[in-house]
Design a protein around this motif. Structure first.
Motif, mmCIF file in Angstrom:
data_model
loop_
_atom_site.group_PDB
_atom_site.id
_atom_site.type_symbol
_atom_site.label_atom_id
_atom_site.label_comp_id
_atom_site.label_asym_id
_atom_site.label_seq_id
_atom_site.Cartn_x
_atom_site.Cartn_y
_atom_site.Cartn_z
ATOM 1 N N SER A 60 -8.559 -24.015 -3.872
ATOM 2 C CA SER A 60 -8.293 -22.562 -3.762
ATOM 3 C C SER A 60 -7.884 -21.797 -5.038
ATOM 4 C CB SER A 60 -6.931 -22.513 -3.052
ATOM 5 O OG SER A 60 -7.337 -23.114 -1.870
ATOM 6 N N GLN A 61 -7.312 -22.457 -5.918
ATOM 7 C CA GLN A 61 -7.086 -21.808 -7.454
ATOM 8 C C GLN A 61 -8.300 -21.375 -8.098
ATOM 9 O OE1 GLN A 61 -4.399 -24.556 -9.020
ATOM 10 N NE2 GLN A 61 -2.517 -23.659 -8.335
ATOM 11 N N ARG A 62 -9.229 -22.471 -7.900
ATOM 12 C CA ARG A 62 -10.486 -22.186 -8.970
ATOM 13 C C ARG A 62 -11.280 -21.138 -8.227
ATOM 14 N NH1 ARG A 62 -11.940 -27.355 -8.591
ATOM 15 N NH2 ARG A 62 -11.352 -27.711 -10.736
ATOM 16 N N GLY B 92 -11.303 -13.280 -9.257
ATOM 17 C CA GLY B 92 -10.521 -12.578 -10.034
ATOM 18 C C GLY B 92 -11.387 -12.191 -11.415
ATOM 19 N N ILE B 93 -12.130 -13.085 -12.099
ATOM 20 C CA ILE B 93 -12.906 -12.979 -13.060
ATOM 21 C C ILE B 93 -14.223 -12.088 -12.692
ATOM 22 C CG2 ILE B 93 -14.685 -13.990 -14.709
ATOM 23 C CD1 ILE B 93 -11.642 -14.369 -15.734
ATOM 24 N N VAL C 170 -14.760 -8.546 -14.322
ATOM 25 C CA VAL C 170 -16.371 -8.442 -15.104
ATOM 26 C C VAL C 170 -17.031 -7.134 -13.995
ATOM 27 C CG1 VAL C 170 -18.345 -9.306 -15.294
ATOM 28 C CG2 VAL C 170 -16.401 -10.362 -16.161
ATOM 29 N N GLY C 171 -17.123 -7.245 -13.046
ATOM 30 C CA GLY C 171 -17.858 -6.590 -12.134
ATOM 31 C C GLY C 171 -17.251 -4.956 -11.816
ATOM 32 N N LEU C 172 -16.189 -4.669 -12.026
ATOM 33 C CA LEU C 172 -15.708 -3.551 -11.608
ATOM 34 C C LEU C 172 -16.094 -2.523 -12.749
ATOM 35 C CD1 LEU C 172 -13.536 -1.652 -10.037
ATOM 36 C CD2 LEU C 172 -11.767 -2.548 -11.576
ATOM 37 N N PRO C 173 -16.008 -2.775 -14.165
ATOM 38 C CA PRO C 173 -16.394 -1.880 -15.013
ATOM 39 C C PRO C 173 -17.940 -1.703 -15.062
ATOM 40 C CG PRO C 173 -15.016 -3.525 -16.136
ATOM 41 C CD PRO C 173 -15.314 -3.926 -14.466
ATOM 42 N N ARG D 224 -2.683 -8.405 -19.367
ATOM 43 C CA ARG D 224 -1.950 -9.541 -18.921
ATOM 44 C C ARG D 224 -2.573 -10.275 -17.695
ATOM 45 N NH1 ARG D 224 2.963 -9.552 -15.090
ATOM 46 N NH2 ARG D 224 3.811 -11.519 -15.260
ATOM 47 N N PHE D 225 -2.977 -9.514 -17.010
ATOM 48 C CA PHE D 225 -3.820 -10.170 -15.690
ATOM 49 C C PHE D 225 -5.038 -10.788 -15.969
ATOM 50 C CE2 PHE D 225 -7.083 -9.667 -12.244
ATOM 51 C CZ PHE D 225 -6.530 -10.353 -11.272
#
Length: 155
Positions: free
Chosen positions: A88-90, A96-97, A101-104, A141-142
């Motif tokens: 789940s953490q992975r 999140g990564i 990366v995808g948002l910008p 930080r995130f």
């Protein structure tokens, strides 16, 4: 005696779980072995006659087999919870990564489309801006937390 030997083997294999390259596969193999053991060998009633059952029960009690088997089952259940938490953490870190990366890049392409920019220089400027935006997000930080969590999970 097969019960005693098999339970001892299961205890040994469970103890080596964290040394396995793939904890999830190791646990799946253990669970399969436990299920087969339970189906084939973990008998409480050996026959319809009480003498054989009494002997089997006495042997199991003398060697503490029910307690050992319960301990193995509990340990495997605990290890499964650990493996599920790691997975789940992975997945959370990877999502999140992907977002960072995808948002910008998505925003840059959307802006280029709205502006009607379709030349190579415009596209290169948009990609450079998106790359800079990704770098900036990873420096927050995130972003650092995501990178640390991915690094910690790979170790």
């Amino acid at each position: 005696m097969i019960q005693n030997t098999t339970i001892a083997t299961l205890i040994d294999e469970t103890a080596l779980a964290f040394d396995a390259k793939d904890l999830t596969r190791h646990l799946a193999r253990l669970e399969t072995r436990v299920a087969k053991f339970r189906t084939i060998y973990w008998l409480r009633d050996a026959s319809t006659h009480s003498h054989a059952n009494d002997l089997l029960t006495a042997y199991q009690a003398q060697h503490h087999l029910p307690e050992k088997f319960d301990a193995v089952l509990n340990e495997i259940a605990d290890l499964n919870r650990i493996a599920q938490t790691q997975e789940s953490q992975r997945v959370g870190a990877a999502l999140g990564i992907l977002t960072v990366v995808g948002l910008p890049f998505g925003a840059a392409l959307a802006i280029l489309q709205v502006l009607g920019a379709s030349t190579w220089p415009d596209l290169l400027i948009g990609m450079a801006t998106a790359t800079a935006g990704t770098g900036a997000l990873l420096l927050t930080r995130f972003g650092r937390l995501l990178l640390r969590s991915l690094h910690a999970l790979d170790s």
